[in-house]
Design a protein around this motif. Structure first.
Motif, PDB file in Angstrom:
ATOM      1  N   ARG A   7     -22.487  21.801  26.965  1.00 16.30           N
ATOM      2  CA  ARG A   7     -23.452  22.873  27.271  1.00 16.30           C
ATOM      3  C   ARG A   7     -23.150  24.145  26.484  1.00 16.30           C
ATOM      4  NH1 ARG A   7     -20.315  25.697  31.385  1.00 16.30           N
ATOM      5  NH2 ARG A   7     -18.587  24.271  31.615  1.00 16.30           N
ATOM      6  N   ALA A   8     -21.922  24.286  25.985  1.00 15.43           N
ATOM      7  CA  ALA A   8     -21.558  25.506  25.251  1.00 15.43           C
ATOM      8  C   ALA A   8     -21.558  25.279  23.738  1.00 15.43           C
ATOM      9  CB  ALA A   8     -20.190  25.993  25.693  1.00 15.43           C
ATOM     10  N   LEU A   9     -22.149  24.181  23.305  1.00 13.62           N
ATOM     11  CA  LEU A   9     -22.108  23.763  21.901  1.00 13.62           C
ATOM     12  C   LEU A   9     -22.430  24.890  20.919  1.00 13.62           C
ATOM     13  CD1 LEU A   9     -21.464  20.936  21.009  1.00 13.62           C
ATOM     14  CD2 LEU A   9     -23.898  20.439  20.916  1.00 13.62           C
ATOM     15  N   HIS A  10     -23.465  25.663  21.234  1.00 13.89           N
ATOM     16  CA  HIS A  10     -23.907  26.680  20.285  1.00 13.89           C
ATOM     17  C   HIS A  10     -23.512  28.091  20.710  1.00 13.89           C
ATOM     18  CE1 HIS A  10     -25.920  23.584  18.083  1.00 13.89           C
ATOM     19  NE2 HIS A  10     -26.526  23.179  19.181  1.00 13.89           N
ATOM     20  N   SER A  11     -22.531  28.197  21.605  1.00 17.55           N
ATOM     21  CA  SER A  11     -22.078  29.520  22.019  1.00 17.55           C
ATOM     22  C   SER A  11     -21.018  30.027  21.058  1.00 17.55           C
ATOM     23  CB  SER A  11     -21.467  29.462  23.414  1.00 17.55           C
ATOM     24  OG  SER A  11     -22.354  28.860  24.308  1.00 17.55           O
ATOM     25  N   TYR A  12     -20.939  31.358  20.948  1.00 20.56           N
ATOM     26  CA  TYR A  12     -19.862  31.948  20.170  1.00 20.56           C
ATOM     27  C   TYR A  12     -18.646  32.127  21.079  1.00 20.56           C
ATOM     28  CZ  TYR A  12     -22.801  32.656  16.166  1.00 20.56           C
ATOM     29  OH  TYR A  12     -23.588  32.443  15.079  1.00 20.56           O
ATOM     30  N   PRO A  13     -17.434  32.049  20.502  1.00 25.10           N
ATOM     31  CA  PRO A  13     -16.223  32.087  21.330  1.00 25.10           C
ATOM     32  C   PRO A  13     -16.158  33.269  22.296  1.00 25.10           C
ATOM     33  CG  PRO A  13     -15.645  31.473  19.109  1.00 25.10           C
ATOM     34  CD  PRO A  13     -17.117  31.786  19.100  1.00 25.10           C
ATOM     35  N   HIS A  14     -16.671  34.446  21.892  1.00 24.21           N
ATOM     36  CA  HIS A  14     -16.491  35.604  22.775  1.00 24.21           C
ATOM     37  C   HIS A  14     -17.250  35.469  24.088  1.00 24.21           C
ATOM     38  CE1 HIS A  14     -20.372  37.892  22.236  1.00 24.21           C
ATOM     39  NE2 HIS A  14     -20.469  37.015  21.265  1.00 24.21           N
ATOM     40  N   THR A  15     -18.165  34.497  24.161  1.00 26.62           N
ATOM     41  CA  THR A  15     -18.899  34.319  25.414  1.00 26.62           C
ATOM     42  C   THR A  15     -18.222  33.288  26.322  1.00 26.62           C
ATOM     43  OG1 THR A  15     -20.276  32.575  24.478  1.00 26.62           O
ATOM     44  CG2 THR A  15     -21.090  34.809  24.238  1.00 26.62           C
ATOM     45  N   LEU A  16     -17.118  32.687  25.862  1.00 26.91           N
ATOM     46  CA  LEU A  16     -16.451  31.642  26.646  1.00 26.91           C
ATOM     47  C   LEU A  16     -15.304  32.225  27.463  1.00 26.91           C
ATOM     48  CD1 LEU A  16     -16.045  28.877  23.908  1.00 26.91           C
ATOM     49  CD2 LEU A  16     -17.987  29.239  25.405  1.00 26.91           C
ATOM     50  N   SER A  17     -14.969  31.526  28.545  1.00 29.80           N
ATOM     51  CA  SER A  17     -13.790  31.922  29.328  1.00 29.80           C
ATOM     52  C   SER A  17     -12.537  31.410  28.622  1.00 29.80           C
ATOM     53  CB  SER A  17     -13.874  31.314  30.713  1.00 29.80           C
ATOM     54  OG  SER A  17     -13.739  29.919  30.625  1.00 29.80           O
ATOM     55  N   GLY A  18     -11.386  31.902  29.070  1.00 33.69           N
ATOM     56  CA  GLY A  18     -10.126  31.490  28.454  1.00 33.69           C
ATOM     57  C   GLY A  18      -9.930  29.984  28.468  1.00 33.69           C
ATOM     58  N   GLY A  19     -10.215  29.367  29.621  1.00 31.57           N
ATOM     59  CA  GLY A  19     -10.041  27.921  29.739  1.00 31.57           C
ATOM     60  C   GLY A  19     -10.940  27.161  28.777  1.00 31.57           C
ATOM     61  N   MET A  20     -12.179  27.655  28.638  1.00 35.17           N
ATOM     62  CA  MET A  20     -13.113  26.990  27.720  1.00 35.17           C
ATOM     63  C   MET A  20     -12.626  27.106  26.282  1.00 35.17           C
ATOM     64  SD  MET A  20     -16.542  28.372  29.541  1.00 35.17           S
ATOM     65  CE  MET A  20     -17.921  27.539  28.781  1.00 35.17           C
ATOM     66  N   LYS A  21     -12.098  28.283  25.929  1.00 30.95           N
ATOM     67  CA  LYS A  21     -11.604  28.467  24.560  1.00 30.95           C
ATOM     68  C   LYS A  21     -10.477  27.486  24.270  1.00 30.95           C
ATOM     69  CE  LYS A  21     -12.653  33.348  24.225  1.00 30.95           C
ATOM     70  NZ  LYS A  21     -12.109  34.676  24.450  1.00 30.95           N
ATOM     71  N   GLN A  22      -9.569  27.342  25.236  1.00 34.82           N
ATOM     72  CA  GLN A  22      -8.449  26.427  25.009  1.00 34.82           C
ATOM     73  C   GLN A  22      -8.947  24.993  24.871  1.00 34.82           C
ATOM     74  OE1 GLN A  22      -6.933  28.926  24.118  1.00 34.82           O
ATOM     75  NE2 GLN A  22      -4.902  28.303  24.750  1.00 34.82           N
ATOM     76  N   ARG A  23      -9.990  24.650  25.642  1.00 39.60           N
ATOM     77  CA  ARG A  23     -10.519  23.296  25.542  1.00 39.60           C
ATOM     78  C   ARG A  23     -11.179  23.060  24.183  1.00 39.60           C
ATOM     79  NH1 ARG A  23     -12.762  24.108  31.186  1.00 39.60           N
ATOM     80  NH2 ARG A  23     -14.483  22.691  30.754  1.00 39.60           N
ATOM     81  N   VAL A  24     -11.858  24.099  23.671  1.00 37.11           N
ATOM     82  CA  VAL A  24     -12.446  23.964  22.333  1.00 37.11           C
ATOM     83  C   VAL A  24     -11.326  23.745  21.317  1.00 37.11           C
ATOM     84  CG1 VAL A  24     -13.785  25.084  20.517  1.00 37.11           C
ATOM     85  CG2 VAL A  24     -14.422  25.407  22.908  1.00 37.11           C
ATOM     86  N   ALA A  25     -10.240  24.514  21.471  1.00 33.87           N
ATOM     87  CA  ALA A  25      -9.121  24.372  20.524  1.00 33.87           C
ATOM     88  C   ALA A  25      -8.544  22.958  20.594  1.00 33.87           C
ATOM     89  CB  ALA A  25      -8.050  25.410  20.836  1.00 33.87           C
ATOM     90  N   ILE A  26      -8.479  22.395  21.800  1.00 32.58           N
ATOM     91  CA  ILE A  26      -7.972  21.031  21.937  1.00 32.58           C
ATOM     92  C   ILE A  26      -8.935  20.043  21.279  1.00 32.58           C
ATOM     93  CG2 ILE A  26      -7.456  19.217  23.612  1.00 32.58           C
ATOM     94  CD1 ILE A  26      -6.410  21.477  25.459  1.00 32.58           C
ATOM     95  N   ALA A  27     -10.240  20.256  21.528  1.00 31.06           N
ATOM     96  CA  ALA A  27     -11.239  19.385  20.909  1.00 31.06           C
ATOM     97  C   ALA A  27     -11.144  19.468  19.389  1.00 31.06           C
ATOM     98  CB  ALA A  27     -12.639  19.787  21.362  1.00 31.06           C
ATOM     99  N   ARG A  28     -10.946  20.672  18.877  1.00 30.37           N
ATOM    100  CA  ARG A  28     -10.835  20.863  17.433  1.00 30.37           C
ATOM    101  C   ARG A  28      -9.626  20.123  16.890  1.00 30.37           C
ATOM    102  NH1 ARG A  28      -9.977  26.939  15.447  1.00 30.37           N
ATOM    103  NH2 ARG A  28      -8.037  26.755  16.571  1.00 30.37           N
ATOM    104  N   GLY A  29      -8.507  20.220  17.613  1.00 25.80           N
ATOM    105  CA  GLY A  29      -7.301  19.519  17.183  1.00 25.80           C
ATOM    106  C   GLY A  29      -7.479  18.017  17.221  1.00 25.80           C
ATOM    107  N   MET A  30      -8.084  17.523  18.308  1.00 26.37           N
ATOM    108  CA  MET A  30      -8.206  16.073  18.459  1.00 26.37           C
ATOM    109  C   MET A  30      -9.224  15.482  17.504  1.00 26.37           C
ATOM    110  SD  MET A  30      -7.785  15.395  22.485  1.00 26.37           S
ATOM    111  CE  MET A  30      -8.107  13.689  22.137  1.00 26.37           C
ATOM    112  N   ALA A  31     -10.292  16.243  17.240  1.00 29.66           N
ATOM    113  CA  ALA A  31     -11.337  15.727  16.353  1.00 29.66           C
ATOM    114  C   ALA A  31     -10.776  15.421  14.970  1.00 29.66           C
ATOM    115  CB  ALA A  31     -12.474  16.739  16.245  1.00 29.66           C
ATOM    116  N   MET A  32      -9.736  16.152  14.597  1.00 25.43           N
ATOM    117  CA  MET A  32      -9.125  15.908  13.285  1.00 25.43           C
ATOM    118  C   MET A  32      -8.295  14.632  13.288  1.00 25.43           C
ATOM    119  SD  MET A  32      -9.861  18.201  11.027  1.00 25.43           S
ATOM    120  CE  MET A  32      -8.515  18.398   9.875  1.00 25.43           C
TER     121      MET A  32
END
Lengths: 258, 285
Positions: free
Chosen positions: A134-159
């Motif tokens: 649901r946050a696919l097209h959101s910019y990071p500043h609109t996300l909560s801390g937990g969401m940001k960390q999850r994006v970072a994990i997704a970014r790491g795993m996608a590689m």
């Protein structure tokens, strides 16, 4: 990508890390050795000053050991690279000028040289895995801390790196979010069995996340012990609590002594 | 007496009206818009100008706003003012672009080498307090009565603020973001382009805005001092020329044009860039 059976994925042997501060040369770790196997959830645990984060950064290639060597699948670690994706503690690790999707896609396009279509497919898949579609097209500043960390994990795993390096990724989260994120990480591991090296100063988190825990003592950081078969400790029958107490006593017994 | 922890419910009807949201009236909404408030201020000032001009009744000293507008329209119709404005803008853009390119080179040298950084810091400390217009006599001596001199002082007025802001923006990029960039294997120019420039964009944009304002002021002032170059003067010359002819409404029309171009660049160009970048990224609120 199969190695000779038995050979570890990551081999750290006799690593001494030193860095300069204005006026002093600090020894962060001294002759630390350990080996991480494929699909390990390897936790570095220790009080502050034990050099656990510095050690992780050395594996990441950000600093060179002054003694010893770090090899991954037989390659010597010389500099940072996308085969060892990092997840940091800080919330500002996402590129603020890119949306969630673009953030996950960026290294896929830039370092993996995938086509846009492939990269987007893969990025969407992993963003879905951390349930942030649901946050696919959101910019990071609109996300909560937990969401940001999850994006970072997704970014790491996608590689799909050889090893995922996590530097206290949940330390800055509130207790509830931290627990959710830990559960999600374990769930992801069940699904893909990636190799992860995880730094924490929380004994509880170490037992929950890891299957192996390396205990470090501070000033300078040295290996004190390794906890194996952490998976068998269960929170329901009290064995996890027992283990937590044992680790705690071990890490802090000496502190009181001097 | 009770000793057990328990939850005591509160009756709901004691609370207020339960109103959560009330739509504001049209006037309240309009007044909340800063654009509306600013237009109101401009209209009030215009009215004061007009009334004062009529009251003094001395077109040589202070023509009313209506005369100024009439002169403005006349000069636009005759094509004089647009041609003068274009001459100014052309030189301005040349100097601005050259200044930015040089600022970029200096800053890249500054972030890559310690000596480059020292050089930039020393030069900005020495030269940025020096008004560009003070260099005009020298520039005229070196480059003659042509556009070369103007471009030279424009570069001087753009280069230092842009370089200074870009450099401090680069240095303020967080260690984490730098490490993320290196984690992707980015190095050298790719690292600067894909990580440092976007991350430092708020500072870079601020530098570009300051540079533009400095350049615009410097140019108009320089044109006033040495006027026409190669047969075609700019806006500063237009103002100077009309003052000599005692066409005071046209002098005001020239000043208005300078203001209008400044406003357009600030509010249309820079605002749009801001909205699409730093505001959207949450790097500035």
């Amino acid at each position: 990508m199969t190695n000779e059976t038995g050979a570890p994925l990551l081999d750290v042997s006799g690593v001494t890390l030193r860095y300069k501060t204005p006026g002093a040369l600090i020894t962060a770790t001294e002759r630390v050795s350990f080996a991480v196997n494929r699909s390990d959830r390897f936790v570095l645990l220790g009080p502050s000053g034990c050099g656990k984060s510095t050690l992780l950064k050395a594996v990441g290639g950000y600093l060179k050991p002054s003694e010893g060597s770090i090899t991954i699948l037989g390659r010597k670690v010389m500099e940072p690279g996308p085969d060892r994706m990092m997840v940091f503690q800080e919330f500002d690790q996402l590129l603020p000028w890119k949306t969630v999707l673009e953030n996950v896609m960026f290294p896929l396009l830039d370092a993996r040289n995938l086509s846009r279509k492939e990269a987007e497919e893969k990025a969407r898949h992993y963003i879905d895995k951390v349930s942030l579609t649901r946050a696919l097209h959101s910019y990071p500043h609109t996300l909560s801390g937990g969401m940001k960390q999850r994006v970072a994990i997704a970014r790491g795993m996608a590689m799909e790196p050889d090893i995922l390096l996590m530097d206290e990724p949940f330390a800055a989260l509130d207790a509830l979010t931290r627990r959710t994120c830990q559960d999600e990480l374990l769930q992801l591991w069940e699904e893909t069995r990636f190799t992860v090296m995880f730094v924490t100063h929380s004994i509880n988190e170490a037992i929950k996340i890891g299957n192996r825990i390396l205990l470090l003592s501070p000033h300078p950081g040295r290996v004190k012990a390794e906890v194996v078969d952490v998976d068998t400790a269960s929170p329901t029958d009290g064995s996890a609590g027992q283990l937590e107490k044992e680790i705690h006593d071990m890490l802090f017994s000496q502190e009181e002594a001097h | 007496m009770s000793s057990k922890a328990r939850i005591v419910m509160r009756p709901l009807e004691d609370a207020g009206s339960g109103e959560v949201e009330r739509e504001l009236s049209f006037l309240e909404k309009a007044w909340d818009n800063s654009g509306v408030r600013k237009v109101a201020i401009i209209l009030a000032l215009a009215l004061i100008w007009e009334l004062y001009g009529r009251w003094t009744d001395n077109a040589l000293l202070f023509p009313p706003l209506s005369d100024t507008f009439a002169a403005l329209i006349d000069n636009i119709r005759s094509g004089v003012l647009p041609a003068r404005a274009w001459t100014s803008l052309k030189i301005l853009l040349m100097g601005y672009a050259a200044g930015i390119v040089m600022a970029g080179i200096l800053t890249i040298a500054a972030i890559n080498t310690r000596l480059g950084s020292d050089f930039l810091e020393t030069m900005t400390a020495m030269l940025s307090p020096l008004p560009a217009i003070a260099l005009l006599p020298l520039a005229l001596l070196w480059f003659g009565l042509g556009n070369g001199s103007l471009v030279f002082i424009l570069i001087h007025s753009v280069l230092w603020p842009v370089a200074l802001n870009t450099h401090s923006g680069f240095r303020a990029v967080s260690t984490t973001l730098r490490m993320v960039g290196r984690n992707y294997g980015l190095k050298g120019f790719a690292f600067i382009r894909k990580i440092l420039i976007p991350a430092a964009f708020p500072s870079i944009l601020a530098g570009l805005k300051i540079g533009w304002a400095f350049a615009w002021r410097t140019l108009v002032a320089a044109e006033l001092v040495f006027g026409v170059s190669s047969g075609q003067g700019g806006l500063g010359w237009f103002i100077f020329e009309n003052r000599n002819l005692l066409e005071i409404p046209s002098v005001f029309a020239g000043l208005l044009t300078v203001i209008l171009i400044g406003l357009i660049v600030e509010n249309l160009i820079f605002r749009t860039i801001e909205r699409r970048t730093v505001l959207r990224w949450g790097l500035q609120s």
